[in-house]
Design a protein around this motif. Structure first.
Motif, PDB file in Angstrom:
ATOM      1  N   ASN A 159     144.642  30.685  21.898  1.00 56.82           N
ATOM      2  CA  ASN A 159     143.512  29.756  22.030  1.00 56.82           C
ATOM      3  C   ASN A 159     142.291  30.403  22.674  1.00 56.82           C
ATOM      4  OD1 ASN A 159     144.702  27.557  20.761  1.00 56.82           O
ATOM      5  ND2 ASN A 159     145.609  26.778  22.654  1.00 56.82           N
ATOM      6  N   ILE A 160     142.237  31.728  22.620  1.00 56.24           N
ATOM      7  CA  ILE A 160     141.092  32.479  23.113  1.00 56.24           C
ATOM      8  C   ILE A 160     140.523  33.295  21.953  1.00 56.24           C
ATOM      9  CG2 ILE A 160     140.229  34.216  24.724  1.00 56.24           C
ATOM     10  CD1 ILE A 160     141.074  31.636  26.076  1.00 56.24           C
ATOM     11  N   ILE A 161     139.271  33.059  21.622  1.00 52.36           N
ATOM     12  CA  ILE A 161     138.581  33.787  20.565  1.00 52.36           C
ATOM     13  C   ILE A 161     137.516  34.668  21.204  1.00 52.36           C
ATOM     14  CG2 ILE A 161     137.371  33.609  18.361  1.00 52.36           C
ATOM     15  CD1 ILE A 161     140.125  32.207  18.444  1.00 52.36           C
ATOM     16  N   GLY A 162     137.419  35.898  20.747  1.00 52.58           N
ATOM     17  CA  GLY A 162     136.426  36.823  21.290  1.00 52.58           C
ATOM     18  C   GLY A 162     135.235  36.985  20.358  1.00 52.58           C
ATOM     19  N   PHE A 163     134.031  36.913  20.915  1.00 55.10           N
ATOM     20  CA  PHE A 163     132.800  37.031  20.134  1.00 55.10           C
ATOM     21  C   PHE A 163     131.960  38.182  20.684  1.00 55.10           C
ATOM     22  CE2 PHE A 163     128.708  36.260  18.361  1.00 55.10           C
ATOM     23  CZ  PHE A 163     128.841  35.390  17.296  1.00 55.10           C
ATOM     24  N   ILE A 164     131.626  39.142  19.824  1.00 55.48           N
ATOM     25  CA  ILE A 164     130.775  40.266  20.210  1.00 55.48           C
ATOM     26  C   ILE A 164     129.349  39.938  19.801  1.00 55.48           C
ATOM     27  CG2 ILE A 164     130.348  42.742  19.949  1.00 55.48           C
ATOM     28  CD1 ILE A 164     133.357  42.872  18.993  1.00 55.48           C
ATOM     29  N   GLY A 165     128.479  39.770  20.793  1.00 55.38           N
ATOM     30  CA  GLY A 165     127.102  39.394  20.522  1.00 55.38           C
ATOM     31  C   GLY A 165     126.154  40.566  20.664  1.00 55.38           C
ATOM     32  N   ALA A 166     125.114  40.585  19.849  1.00 53.87           N
ATOM     33  CA  ALA A 166     124.112  41.651  19.926  1.00 53.87           C
ATOM     34  C   ALA A 166     123.155  41.369  21.078  1.00 53.87           C
ATOM     35  CB  ALA A 166     123.359  41.759  18.613  1.00 53.87           C
ATOM     36  N   TYR A 167     122.287  40.383  20.900  1.00 56.48           N
ATOM     37  CA  TYR A 167     121.326  39.991  21.927  1.00 56.48           C
ATOM     38  C   TYR A 167     121.386  38.473  22.099  1.00 56.48           C
ATOM     39  CZ  TYR A 167     119.241  44.601  21.095  1.00 56.48           C
ATOM     40  OH  TYR A 167     119.024  45.946  20.956  1.00 56.48           O
ATOM     41  N   ARG A 223     136.350  24.196  17.248  1.00 58.79           N
ATOM     42  CA  ARG A 223     136.807  23.003  17.959  1.00 58.79           C
ATOM     43  C   ARG A 223     137.157  21.862  17.003  1.00 58.79           C
ATOM     44  NH1 ARG A 223     137.263  23.220  23.676  1.00 58.79           N
ATOM     45  NH2 ARG A 223     136.036  21.321  23.944  1.00 58.79           N
ATOM     46  N   ALA A 224     136.621  21.925  15.788  1.00 58.79           N
ATOM     47  CA  ALA A 224     136.960  20.897  14.799  1.00 58.79           C
ATOM     48  C   ALA A 224     138.423  20.985  14.399  1.00 58.79           C
ATOM     49  CB  ALA A 224     136.057  21.026  13.578  1.00 58.79           C
ATOM     50  N   THR A 225     138.968  22.201  14.381  1.00 61.30           N
ATOM     51  CA  THR A 225     140.372  22.384  13.988  1.00 61.30           C
ATOM     52  C   THR A 225     141.298  22.631  15.171  1.00 61.30           C
ATOM     53  OG1 THR A 225     140.032  24.764  13.636  1.00 61.30           O
ATOM     54  CG2 THR A 225     139.723  23.310  11.732  1.00 61.30           C
ATOM     55  N   ASN A 226     140.724  22.944  16.334  1.00 57.01           N
ATOM     56  CA  ASN A 226     141.540  23.238  17.508  1.00 57.01           C
ATOM     57  C   ASN A 226     140.736  22.944  18.787  1.00 57.01           C
ATOM     58  OD1 ASN A 226     143.147  24.263  19.553  1.00 57.01           O
ATOM     59  ND2 ASN A 226     143.573  26.208  18.539  1.00 57.01           N
ATOM     60  N   PRO A 227     140.752  21.700  19.256  1.00 56.42           N
ATOM     61  CA  PRO A 227     139.960  21.319  20.426  1.00 56.42           C
ATOM     62  C   PRO A 227     140.322  22.065  21.708  1.00 56.42           C
ATOM     63  CG  PRO A 227     140.703  19.381  19.218  1.00 56.42           C
ATOM     64  CD  PRO A 227     141.451  20.554  18.660  1.00 56.42           C
ATOM     65  N   LYS A 228     141.490  22.712  21.714  1.00 57.88           N
ATOM     66  CA  LYS A 228     141.916  23.440  22.908  1.00 57.88           C
ATOM     67  C   LYS A 228     141.366  24.870  22.959  1.00 57.88           C
ATOM     68  CE  LYS A 228     146.312  20.929  23.370  1.00 57.88           C
ATOM     69  NZ  LYS A 228     147.815  21.081  23.423  1.00 57.88           N
ATOM     70  N   ALA A 229     140.863  25.348  21.846  1.00 57.60           N
ATOM     71  CA  ALA A 229     140.415  26.744  21.775  1.00 57.60           C
ATOM     72  C   ALA A 229     139.110  26.954  22.533  1.00 57.60           C
ATOM     73  CB  ALA A 229     140.241  27.154  20.319  1.00 57.60           C
ATOM     74  N   LYS A 230     138.958  28.164  23.088  1.00 60.73           N
ATOM     75  CA  LYS A 230     137.774  28.555  23.835  1.00 60.73           C
ATOM     76  C   LYS A 230     137.203  29.842  23.251  1.00 60.73           C
ATOM     77  CE  LYS A 230     138.120  25.401  27.163  1.00 60.73           C
ATOM     78  NZ  LYS A 230     137.053  24.406  27.463  1.00 60.73           N
TER      79      LYS A 230
END
Length: 381
Positions: free
Chosen positions: A170-178, A195-202
């Motif tokens: 339930n942890i998703i990692g996002f690599i952001g530029a700026y 969150r539409a498919t998994n309200p517990k995910a962050k």
């Protein structure tokens, strides 16, 4: 300000595109009442088209996608255009010099593909009123300058839906530029789908302060894995995150182009941008003397963005769910920011029955509910 600092965005396949089918499309441009310019190119003279790229054509991301579009345009118009490109062009004085030189070299249509090229494009355009300019992701237009981008928040939302179903931690990692509106909007759309498919995910974000730096992107991906992320996604241009995910036995999404070649097992799908049909359309408009300065912002329904083929590892019921939402985007019956949309503090930013308007999307400087951490201070531009 760097590249797509407001806004950056199935496929336009040249094989089925014919010149006869290329007609002038409607625009959401408030200047749409401007009369088209009427200086058709001589029949026997190929239209010279120039492209300015902020990165290398081999980044397999943003610049690579634009170059695929350029090549598709040449195939579609077979001999009616002759194109050239300059890669790795930084913003500012260098961009102005390159754009001006392309105009001096006789290019009658010039695509500048980075937000940071906006002011240089406008400046050069004033000196070359008989040259047509198209600036990607900008908002300034003139009699001979149009703007364009894709609604990449739509495929972002779809990839978020998949992530919500594929994660175990339930942890998703996002690599952001700026941390600018373009990227923040993508983070928000992805999280809304998640969150539409998994309200517990962050969602956890690591910023690399670069559009294309494979080493930094890999470091950020590893940091997110260390924070228990078992699905990675990105708003950067290399395939480093997909490659790391393949090594670690977790999942990832590509961005800009189909990155499945870099991780056959890890790669779930990519949010992709396809520019070929648009480039063909604009080149043909110049040739026919029907070009006019428009503000083009197209989504999946208009064929400027989409998702790449889905990994068979995604369960069939999830695939059906995602494709059903995709159809809703195409029909206009759904929006990535359908209300209610809350921010991190639980404040309703978009009420029930409303959507986040374009003007608000283009200035987005807040995280939606479900994103952990806070935006870096003093870095928004």
């Amino acid at each position: 300000m760097d590249r797509r600092k407001f806004i950056k965005y199935a496929s336009f396949t040249g094989a089925s595109f014919t010149i006869a089918a290329c007609t002038e499309r409607k625009s959401n441009n408030p200047q749409s009442g401007v009369s088209p310019r009427t200086s058709p190119i001589a029949v026997n003279e190929p239209l010279k088209v120039g492209f300015v790229y902020v990165g290398p054509v081999g980044d397999f991301g943003w610049t690579y996608a634009h170059d695929l579009g350029r090549r598709e345009m040449e195939v579609n118009l077979q001999g009616r255009v002759r194109s050239t490109f300059i890669e790795n062009v930084s913003e500012g004085a260098d961009a102005e010099r390159v754009i001006r030189q392309l105009a001096l070299d006789g290019n009658k249509l010039i695509f500048t593909t980075s937000f940071g090229y906006m002011n240089p494009t406008i400046k050069v355009a004033k000196d070359f009123p008989d040259v047509y300019f198209e600036h990607c992701t900008g908002y300034k237009r003139a009699a001979n300058v149009g703007t364009y981008l894709g609604r990449f928040e739509e495929p972002r939302y779809l990839t978020g839906m998949i992530a919500g179903k594929m994660t175990k931690s339930n942890i998703i990692g996002f690599i952001g530029a700026y941390p600018i509106p373009e990227v923040i909007r993508g983070i928000g759309a992805f999280t809304q789908g998640l969150r539409a498919t998994n309200p517990k995910a962050k969602l956890r974000v690591v910023w690399v302060q670069s559009w294309y730096d494979p080493a930094k992107e890999r470091e950020a991906a590893q940091a997110l894995v260390n924070l228990d992320a078992d699905v990675l996604t990105q708003h950067t241009d290399s395939a480093a995150a997909v490659q790391l995910a393949e090594e670690k036995g977790i999942f990832a999404f590509g961005y800009n182009t189909d990155m499945s070649r870099f991780g056959a097992k890890a790669h779930l799908t990519s949010a992709i941008n396809k520019w070929g049909k648009f480039y063909t359309h604009k080149a043909l408009a110049v040739i026919n003397g029907t070009w006019k300065p428009e503000n083009v912002w197209y989504g999946i329904g208009q064929g400027m963005v989409d998702i790449s083929p889905l990994n068979p590892a995604i369960p069939q019921d999830v695939q059906r769910l995602v494709m059903a939402k995709r159809e809703e985007f195409i029909k206009g019956s759904a929006h990535p920011f359908n209300g209610p949309v809350k921010d991190q503090k639980g404040v309703v930013r978009v009420p029930q029955g409303k959507v986040l308007e374009d003007k608000q999307q283009l200035a987005m400087d807040w995280y939606v509910e479900g994103v952990e951490g806070s935006l870096p201070k003093g870095s928004l531009k």
